[in-house]
Design an enzyme around this catalytic site. Structure first.
Site, PDB file in Angstrom:
ATOM      1  N   TYR A  18       1.435   5.032  -2.528  1.00  0.00           N
ATOM      2  CA  TYR A  18       1.642   6.428  -2.142  1.00  0.00           C
ATOM      3  C   TYR A  18       3.029   6.917  -2.517  1.00  0.00           C
ATOM      4  O   TYR A  18       3.228   8.111  -2.781  1.00  0.00           O
ATOM      5  CB  TYR A  18       1.315   6.638  -0.661  1.00  0.00           C
ATOM      6  CG  TYR A  18      -0.173   6.815  -0.527  1.00  0.00           C
ATOM      7  CD1 TYR A  18      -0.734   8.057  -0.792  1.00  0.00           C
ATOM      8  CD2 TYR A  18      -1.008   5.753  -0.265  1.00  0.00           C
ATOM      9  CE1 TYR A  18      -2.096   8.227  -0.775  1.00  0.00           C
ATOM     10  CE2 TYR A  18      -2.372   5.907  -0.245  1.00  0.00           C
ATOM     11  CZ  TYR A  18      -2.918   7.145  -0.502  1.00  0.00           C
ATOM     12  OH  TYR A  18      -4.258   7.307  -0.511  1.00  0.00           O
ATOM     13  N   ARG A  34      -9.914 -10.662 -12.397  1.00  0.00           N
ATOM     14  CA  ARG A  34      -8.665 -10.048 -12.845  1.00  0.00           C
ATOM     15  C   ARG A  34      -7.614 -11.154 -12.965  1.00  0.00           C
ATOM     16  O   ARG A  34      -7.882 -12.318 -12.638  1.00  0.00           O
ATOM     17  CB  ARG A  34      -8.215  -8.983 -11.839  1.00  0.00           C
ATOM     18  CG  ARG A  34      -7.826  -9.549 -10.482  1.00  0.00           C
ATOM     19  CD  ARG A  34      -7.534  -8.475  -9.462  1.00  0.00           C
ATOM     20  NE  ARG A  34      -6.234  -7.841  -9.677  1.00  0.00           N
ATOM     21  CZ  ARG A  34      -5.539  -7.255  -8.686  1.00  0.00           C
ATOM     22  NH1 ARG A  34      -6.006  -7.234  -7.450  1.00  0.00           N
ATOM     23  NH2 ARG A  34      -4.383  -6.687  -8.935  1.00  0.00           N
ATOM     24  N   ARG A  35      -6.425 -10.791 -13.422  1.00  0.00           N
ATOM     25  CA  ARG A  35      -5.288 -11.711 -13.533  1.00  0.00           C
ATOM     26  C   ARG A  35      -5.672 -12.996 -14.248  1.00  0.00           C
ATOM     27  O   ARG A  35      -5.273 -14.079 -13.842  1.00  0.00           O
ATOM     28  CB  ARG A  35      -4.771 -12.128 -12.150  1.00  0.00           C
ATOM     29  CG  ARG A  35      -4.282 -11.026 -11.237  1.00  0.00           C
ATOM     30  CD  ARG A  35      -3.653 -11.676 -10.014  1.00  0.00           C
ATOM     31  NE  ARG A  35      -3.186 -10.722  -9.047  1.00  0.00           N
ATOM     32  CZ  ARG A  35      -3.782 -10.489  -7.870  1.00  0.00           C
ATOM     33  NH1 ARG A  35      -4.897 -11.136  -7.561  1.00  0.00           N
ATOM     34  NH2 ARG A  35      -3.263  -9.618  -7.043  1.00  0.00           N
ATOM     35  N   HIS A  92      -9.276   0.228 -11.477  1.00  0.00           N
ATOM     36  CA  HIS A  92      -8.992   1.228 -10.443  1.00  0.00           C
ATOM     37  C   HIS A  92      -7.537   1.694 -10.501  1.00  0.00           C
ATOM     38  O   HIS A  92      -7.252   2.882 -10.586  1.00  0.00           O
ATOM     39  CB  HIS A  92      -9.304   0.652  -9.050  1.00  0.00           C
ATOM     40  CG  HIS A  92      -8.684   1.409  -7.925  1.00  0.00           C
ATOM     41  ND1 HIS A  92      -9.112   2.672  -7.554  1.00  0.00           N
ATOM     42  CD2 HIS A  92      -7.650   1.109  -7.110  1.00  0.00           C
ATOM     43  CE1 HIS A  92      -8.373   3.101  -6.547  1.00  0.00           C
ATOM     44  NE2 HIS A  92      -7.470   2.177  -6.258  1.00  0.00           N
ATOM     45  N   PHE A  93      -6.595   0.741 -10.481  1.00  0.00           N
ATOM     46  CA  PHE A  93      -5.209   1.231 -10.416  1.00  0.00           C
ATOM     47  C   PHE A  93      -4.683   1.696 -11.774  1.00  0.00           C
ATOM     48  O   PHE A  93      -3.631   2.314 -11.834  1.00  0.00           O
ATOM     49  CB  PHE A  93      -4.273   0.242  -9.705  1.00  0.00           C
ATOM     50  CG  PHE A  93      -4.092  -1.105 -10.335  1.00  0.00           C
ATOM     51  CD1 PHE A  93      -3.381  -1.251 -11.511  1.00  0.00           C
ATOM     52  CD2 PHE A  93      -4.594  -2.234  -9.708  1.00  0.00           C
ATOM     53  CE1 PHE A  93      -3.196  -2.497 -12.073  1.00  0.00           C
ATOM     54  CE2 PHE A  93      -4.412  -3.497 -10.266  1.00  0.00           C
ATOM     55  CZ  PHE A  93      -3.714  -3.618 -11.451  1.00  0.00           C
ATOM     56  N   HIS A  94      -5.452   1.442 -12.846  1.00  0.00           N
ATOM     57  CA  HIS A  94      -5.064   2.095 -14.099  1.00  0.00           C
ATOM     58  C   HIS A  94      -5.512   3.559 -14.118  1.00  0.00           C
ATOM     59  O   HIS A  94      -5.018   4.339 -14.933  1.00  0.00           O
ATOM     60  CB  HIS A  94      -5.593   1.325 -15.306  1.00  0.00           C
ATOM     61  CG  HIS A  94      -4.695   0.167 -15.670  1.00  0.00           C
ATOM     62  ND1 HIS A  94      -4.773  -1.050 -15.041  1.00  0.00           N
ATOM     63  CD2 HIS A  94      -3.655   0.075 -16.544  1.00  0.00           C
ATOM     64  CE1 HIS A  94      -3.831  -1.856 -15.531  1.00  0.00           C
ATOM     65  NE2 HIS A  94      -3.138  -1.198 -16.433  1.00  0.00           N
ATOM     66  N   HIS A 152       0.803  -1.220   0.000  1.00  0.00           N
ATOM     67  CA  HIS A 152       0.000   0.000   0.000  1.00  0.00           C
ATOM     68  C   HIS A 152       0.837   1.271   0.000  1.00  0.00           C
ATOM     69  O   HIS A 152       0.615   2.144  -0.843  1.00  0.00           O
ATOM     70  CB  HIS A 152      -1.061   0.049   1.090  1.00  0.00           C
ATOM     71  CG  HIS A 152      -1.866   1.298   0.920  1.00  0.00           C
ATOM     72  ND1 HIS A 152      -2.858   1.412  -0.030  1.00  0.00           N
ATOM     73  CD2 HIS A 152      -1.736   2.512   1.472  1.00  0.00           C
ATOM     74  CE1 HIS A 152      -3.307   2.652  -0.030  1.00  0.00           C
ATOM     75  NE2 HIS A 152      -2.652   3.336   0.854  1.00  0.00           N
TER      76      HIS A 152
END
Ligand SMILES: [Cu+2]
Lengths: 49, 551
Positions: free
Chosen positions: B229, B441-442, B376-378, B225
């Site tokens: 950041y 996913r994956r 989301h993380f894209h 995590h």
């Protein structure tokens, strides 16, 4: 009538140069977006589990 | 006077070190981008990989090369440049440590990459045990982390030197921010270093037979995590400090920026459980505690949003804008150094909102392990962060190489940003939607034995392929711009924009520089959030797992 108009014009100008009204509305929009998405998925969750 | 003449340009020798990092980062962009293109094509169901290349192999390439290599190298380079510019040129000793770090990271990267390309390490980006890679892969990752500590040392030494030379003064804002991110990274990487050195390396060498999967995943996410950041804070450096200067405005508040960075240092680390909400072996009460801490990170994020809107509005109004949103029209939309990162900022609104959904404990069940998370993380790292890094490159690369961003390149850069926005809207939007319909996913293309539910996902996978292809064109364009700025653009001076605070008389409180205090609270929060569940995971562990190679 003319006087009153003049008065309100000056008032807007002073307000406008340092106002952060747009910022306030913008952050409210961000908050609103977060809440709407969250509630949407929350109901999906209630529906499924 | 001395100070202003000292720091007009980043010193040539420091610039070389920064550019070395950028070369690796942009090579990673090419390799990882190509792997991403192949992935979306495979998942459309219309394309098969040639020559026996596996889907999970290219998935590993894409994740490791973009998520770990591109980001870490770019960030290290960017932070070195920011510190050199604002705290002064590095001493020879500091720079040498930086070069040593760079080479250790590069050797580690090459070692890990070779193992992935030889199909000896298709363990996906998160390299979860009990998937077991070749030991050289783990060794390579260790070197990347150790090398990054050396580069971090350069920044810490420079900061300490600056403070000694300027007693009682708050450090320059960019140096302060780079230091916070370096410290967060150092504390966080202890977790991944621990699982790799104590668990995965001996296990892959056959020195021990089994591995405690729960512990390894917990150590991974203790790192995983704050890793996000670590990507985000350099983007925030650009948003807080550079973007105001680029548009001709001021930083809304120097102290607010420092405080939000301190809050990120405190709350980014003791929150890894929000990635493990559906895992057995961790008491729900501890998961809940870390969910609460996760929600505290929302505070500095919203502070940042407020501060940026305020900077834009103040500038627009100083240019005579009126009405509620008149200031939007005054922003320099034709300047790629502003517009491309701005697209990133916009993407961060749905990205952050989606993140809040993901972290909402029980609600995580709706999206867990679905392609929603990939979507989301894209938006976070692959749009908000990466477009900001691209926006930084448009001025930092020519600044370092003594060249200029031409009008033509600026135009291409704008097109690059728009293409990214369009491609990502398709790809990430389709991923979010398919994820809500349950698409995993994956996972490679499959019709799941003709299941009706799986058939619903396929149109979205086609949309992802369309979006991914547009993104690949944007990547090629970006590489063309980078090569131009690094080697071919006309010689000249490109500004390194460092913003000034709106209120120059306001001095940042010195308490922000009290690292004993902040690191102390950081460590306490970590111990509080992790000690008991960690003891639990070890004491009540199920039998360890042997290694699997499923590819
Ligand atoms: Cu997280």
């Amino acid at each position: 009538m003319a006087k009153a108009e003049l008065k309100s014009d000056t008032k807007t100008e002073i307000e406008d140069s340092s106002s952060l009204k747009g910022t306030l509305v913008s952050v409210f929009f961000v908050g609103f977006f977060i809440v709407v998405l969250w509630v949407g998925v929350y109901f999906l969750y209630l529906d499924r589990f | 006077m001395l100070k202003s003449s000292l720091n007009i340009k980043v010193d040539r020798r420091d610039a070389k070190l920064v550019m070395a990092h950028f070369y690796v980062a942009f090579i990673a962009l090419l390799v990882g981008g190509l792997a991403g293109l192949l992935q979306v094509l495979v998942r459309s169901g219309k394309f098969e990989l040639p020559a026996g290349i596996g889907y999970y192999q290219i998935l590993t390439v894409h994740g490791v090369v973009l998520g770990l290599v591109l980001t870490t190298f770019f960030i290290m380079g960017f932070q070195l440049a920011a510190v050199s510019k604002t705290a002064g040129t590095f001493t020879n000793k500091q720079r040498t440590i930086g070069w040593i770090g760079f080479w250790i990271m590069t050797i580690g990267t090459v070692a890990a990459a070779v193992m992935i390309l030889l199909n000896e390490a298709s363990v996906l980006y998160t390299f979860y045990a009990p998937l077991q890679a070749h030991f050289v892969f783990y060794l390579g990752l260790t070197l990347v982390v150790v090398g990054s500590w050396a580069v971090g040392t350069t920044i810490i030494l420079k900061y300490a030197e600056w403070r000694r030379a300027n007693p009682g003064q708050p450090s320059p804002l960019l140096t302060f921010m780079a230091l916070v991110n370096t410290m967060m990274w150092t504390v966080a990487t202890i977790g991944v270093a621990a699982t790799v050195l104590i668990q995965l390396l001996p296990w892959s060498l056959g020195l021990v037979e089994t591995v405690n999967v729960g512990v390894s995943r917990t150590l991974f996410w203790y790192f995983g995590h704050p890793l996000v950041y670590f990507w985000l804070l350099p983007a925030y450096m650009a948003w807080y400090v550079m973007i105001p200067k680029i548009i001709g405005g001021k930083i809304f508040s120097d102290s607010l920026a420092r405080m939000s960075f301190i809050l990120f240092l405190l709350f980014s680390i003791p929150v890894g459980f929000h990635h493990q909400l559906l895992e057995p072996g961790i008491d729900p009460a501890w998961k809940f505690l870390q969910v609460v801490l996760t929600f505290l990170v929302v505070i500095p994020s919203l502070m940042t949003a407020f501060s940026l809107f305020a900077t834009f509005e103040s500038y627009g109004r100083s240019q005579g804008a009126t009405g509620l949103f008149g200031w939007l029209k005054k922003l320099p939309w034709k300047d790629a150094r502003f517009t491309v990162p701005f697209i990133g900022m916009l993407a961060f609104i749905p990205a952050g909102a989606g993140g809040i959904v993901n972290a909402s404990h029980q609600m995580n069940q709706v999206v867990h392990n679905t392609v929603w998370v990939t979507g989301h993380f894209h938006l976070t790292v692959a749009t908000a962060v990466v477009l900001t890094f691209f926006g930084v490159s448009f001025w930092l690369v020519p600044h370092l190489t003594g060249r200029k961003l031409t009008k033509k390149m600026n135009k291409l850069a704008l097109i690059q940003g728009y293409l990214w926005a369009i491609g990502m809207t398709f790809m990430s939007g389709a991923m979010h939607a398919a994820g809500l319909l349950g698409a995993p996913r994956r996972s490679s293309f499959s019709e799941y034995g003709g299941a009706a539910q799986a058939a619903e996902w396929i149109p979205y996978q086609i949309a992802q392929a369309v979006g991914g292809s547009i993104l690949f064109i944007a990547i090629i364009l970006m590489l063309y711009i980078f090569v131009n700025l690094a080697f071919f653009a006309p010689k000249g001076e490109e500004e390194f924009p460092v913003g000034e605070a709106a209120n120059q008389t306001e001095k940042a409180p010195m308490v922000f520089e009290n690292w004993k205090l902040w690191l102390g609270i950081t460590v306490l929060l970590i111990l509080f959030a992790y000690t008991i569940p960690f003891i639990d995971l070890i004491k009540n562990a199920p039998p360890g797992a042997q290694g699997y190679k499923l590819w």
